[in-house]
Design a protein around this motif. Structure first.
Motif, mmCIF file in Angstrom:
data_model
loop_
_atom_site.group_PDB
_atom_site.id
_atom_site.type_symbol
_atom_site.label_atom_id
_atom_site.label_comp_id
_atom_site.label_asym_id
_atom_site.label_seq_id
_atom_site.Cartn_x
_atom_site.Cartn_y
_atom_site.Cartn_z
ATOM 1 N N LEU A 22 0.831 -1.209 0.000
ATOM 2 C CA LEU A 22 0.000 0.000 0.000
ATOM 3 C C LEU A 22 0.868 1.263 0.000
ATOM 4 O O LEU A 22 0.554 2.242 -0.681
ATOM 5 C CB LEU A 22 -0.937 -0.008 1.212
ATOM 6 C CG LEU A 22 -2.093 -1.017 1.155
ATOM 7 C CD1 LEU A 22 -2.792 -1.113 2.499
ATOM 8 C CD2 LEU A 22 -3.089 -0.651 0.066
ATOM 9 N N ARG A 23 1.973 1.214 0.759
ATOM 10 C CA ARG A 23 2.896 2.362 0.737
ATOM 11 C C ARG A 23 3.518 2.535 -0.640
ATOM 12 O O ARG A 23 3.673 3.653 -1.146
ATOM 13 C CB ARG A 23 3.985 2.178 1.802
ATOM 14 C CG ARG A 23 3.516 2.402 3.243
ATOM 15 C CD ARG A 23 4.667 2.498 4.205
ATOM 16 N NE ARG A 23 5.423 1.256 4.280
ATOM 17 C CZ ARG A 23 5.133 0.249 5.097
ATOM 18 N NH1 ARG A 23 4.094 0.355 5.924
ATOM 19 N NH2 ARG A 23 5.861 -0.843 5.119
ATOM 20 N N GLU A 24 3.874 1.401 -1.259
ATOM 21 C CA GLU A 24 4.454 1.460 -2.602
ATOM 22 C C GLU A 24 3.425 2.003 -3.606
ATOM 23 O O GLU A 24 3.774 2.757 -4.519
ATOM 24 C CB GLU A 24 4.919 0.062 -3.035
ATOM 25 C CG GLU A 24 6.109 -0.477 -2.257
ATOM 26 C CD GLU A 24 7.381 0.300 -2.524
ATOM 27 O OE1 GLU A 24 7.568 0.776 -3.657
ATOM 28 O OE2 GLU A 24 8.190 0.438 -1.583
ATOM 29 N N ALA A 25 2.178 1.624 -3.429
ATOM 30 C CA ALA A 25 1.110 2.130 -4.301
ATOM 31 C C ALA A 25 1.010 3.647 -4.186
ATOM 32 O O ALA A 25 0.875 4.354 -5.190
ATOM 33 C CB ALA A 25 -0.221 1.476 -3.938
ATOM 34 N N GLN A 26 1.087 4.139 -2.952
ATOM 35 C CA GLN A 26 1.017 5.584 -2.714
ATOM 36 C C GLN A 26 2.175 6.315 -3.395
ATOM 37 O O GLN A 26 1.994 7.360 -4.025
ATOM 38 C CB GLN A 26 1.041 5.842 -1.210
ATOM 39 C CG GLN A 26 1.052 7.308 -0.819
ATOM 40 C CD GLN A 26 -0.222 8.012 -1.213
ATOM 41 O OE1 GLN A 26 -1.277 7.721 -0.683
ATOM 42 N NE2 GLN A 26 -0.139 8.942 -2.140
ATOM 43 N N GLN A 27 3.367 5.719 -3.294
ATOM 44 C CA GLN A 27 4.539 6.347 -3.904
ATOM 45 C C GLN A 27 4.480 6.298 -5.427
ATOM 46 O O GLN A 27 4.976 7.206 -6.100
ATOM 47 C CB GLN A 27 5.810 5.670 -3.398
ATOM 48 C CG GLN A 27 6.113 5.974 -1.936
ATOM 49 C CD GLN A 27 7.310 5.215 -1.410
ATOM 50 O OE1 GLN A 27 8.042 4.590 -2.166
ATOM 51 N NE2 GLN A 27 7.515 5.261 -0.096
ATOM 52 N N SER A 28 3.872 5.244 -5.964
ATOM 53 C CA SER A 28 3.812 5.110 -7.421
ATOM 54 C C SER A 28 2.890 6.149 -8.056
ATOM 55 O O SER A 28 3.068 6.519 -9.214
ATOM 56 C CB SER A 28 3.342 3.701 -7.809
ATOM 57 O OG SER A 28 1.951 3.537 -7.575
ATOM 58 N N MET A 29 1.893 6.613 -7.284
ATOM 59 C CA MET A 29 0.966 7.619 -7.810
ATOM 60 C C MET A 29 0.439 8.465 -6.648
ATOM 61 O O MET A 29 -0.641 8.194 -6.102
ATOM 62 C CB MET A 29 -0.191 6.943 -8.552
ATOM 63 C CG MET A 29 -1.045 7.905 -9.362
ATOM 64 S SD MET A 29 -2.367 7.062 -10.288
ATOM 65 C CE MET A 29 -1.417 6.286 -11.583
ATOM 66 N N PRO A 30 1.211 9.487 -6.232
ATOM 67 C CA PRO A 30 0.824 10.297 -5.064
ATOM 68 C C PRO A 30 -0.564 10.926 -5.161
ATOM 69 O O PRO A 30 -1.222 11.128 -4.144
ATOM 70 C CB PRO A 30 1.909 11.387 -5.032
ATOM 71 C CG PRO A 30 3.081 10.778 -5.734
ATOM 72 C CD PRO A 30 2.493 9.906 -6.808
ATOM 73 N N GLU A 31 -1.024 11.202 -6.378
ATOM 74 C CA GLU A 31 -2.338 11.837 -6.532
ATOM 75 C C GLU A 31 -3.490 10.877 -6.230
ATOM 76 O O GLU A 31 -4.651 11.298 -6.150
ATOM 77 C CB GLU A 31 -2.502 12.427 -7.939
ATOM 78 C CG GLU A 31 -2.504 11.420 -9.063
ATOM 79 C CD GLU A 31 -1.117 11.131 -9.621
ATOM 80 O OE1 GLU A 31 -1.022 10.752 -10.798
ATOM 81 O OE2 GLU A 31 -0.136 11.286 -8.876
ATOM 82 N N ALA A 32 -3.180 9.586 -6.065
ATOM 83 C CA ALA A 32 -4.223 8.590 -5.773
ATOM 84 C C ALA A 32 -4.297 8.279 -4.276
ATOM 85 O O ALA A 32 -4.693 7.180 -3.886
ATOM 86 C CB ALA A 32 -3.965 7.314 -6.563
ATOM 87 N N LYS A 33 -3.935 9.256 -3.453
ATOM 88 C CA LYS A 33 -3.872 9.045 -2.003
ATOM 89 C C LYS A 33 -5.198 8.536 -1.431
ATOM 90 O O LYS A 33 -5.232 7.613 -0.625
ATOM 91 C CB LYS A 33 -3.476 10.360 -1.318
ATOM 92 C CG LYS A 33 -3.240 10.245 0.175
ATOM 93 C CD LYS A 33 -2.724 11.561 0.738
ATOM 94 C CE LYS A 33 -2.412 11.438 2.229
ATOM 95 N NZ LYS A 33 -1.334 10.472 2.495
#
Length: 201
Positions: A74-85
């Motif tokens: 989930l943290r990696e997902a956040q980093q991959s697309m910050p606008e999708a917080k």
């Protein structure tokens, strides 16, 4: 030429990443969590949908009972697309609720409520959490927002309102808080003041 060769290899890698992503999604749908996670992660270097890959991998990790790995993805997902917080944190809240991690889910949903106070799904998940932990006073406080933003149907809202007020009423009686019972009865919505369930109670 070397340039054409590089382009060909890149196109081939992208096509392979898409194939692995599709394979991982199918395996996830079929319940093959380990294989799904492996193929979704293997596709990442050339994937054009890293957010999707990480979110589904996190769900697969949860199904496998590895909550540390779930949170890592989930943290990696956040980093991959910050606008999708919001999308990432909503997924996190869903998984925490499914795993009955009530305190963590509440913290995630409260943060989401700060980010998007009117988000209907955030409000719906909060209502689900309060029902699960039997926090009737918080659910009662949330009812106006659920009504205002039409999060659930009118019939569902009426049922939720009746149940939350009834449970809170019973709690006050069980604790012999008679002054609070009187005060509580004075704050009842008009639709409940002559409700037969309340009269019976």
């Amino acid at each position: 030429s070397p340039k054409h060769c590089r382009h060909w290899r890149k196109r081939r890698s992208i096509a392979n990443a898409r194939r692995l992503t599709r394979k991982g999604l199918i395996e996830f749908s079929e319940g093959y969590w380990q294989n799904a996670k492996k193929h979704l992660l293997k596709a990442l270097p050339y994937s054009d949908t890293p957010l999707i890959n990480y979110l589904i991998a996190a769900r697969a990790a949860q199904e496998m009972g590895d909550y540390t790995l779930r949170d890592h993805y989930l943290r990696e997902a956040q980093q991959s697309m910050p606008e999708a917080k919001i999308a990432v944190e909503l997924t996190q809240a869903q998984l925490q609720l499914a795993n009955k991690q009530w305190e963590q889910a509440l913290a995630t949903l409260r943060h989401l409520q700060d980010l998007a106070p009117k988000h209907p799904y955030v409000l719906k998940l909060l209502a689900k959490l309060y029902e699960a932990v039997k926090d009737w006073s918080q659910l009662i406080n949330l009812l106006p927002e659920l009504r205002k933003h039409q999060v659930i149907s009118k019939e569902q809202l009426e049922t939720m309102q009746l149940q939350s007020y009834l449970h809170q009423f019973r709690n006050l009686i069980a604790h012999r808080s008679f002054d609070e019972v009187v005060s509580f009865m004075n704050t009842l919505p008009k639709s409940l003041r002559h409700n037969p369930f309340f009269i019976a109670e």
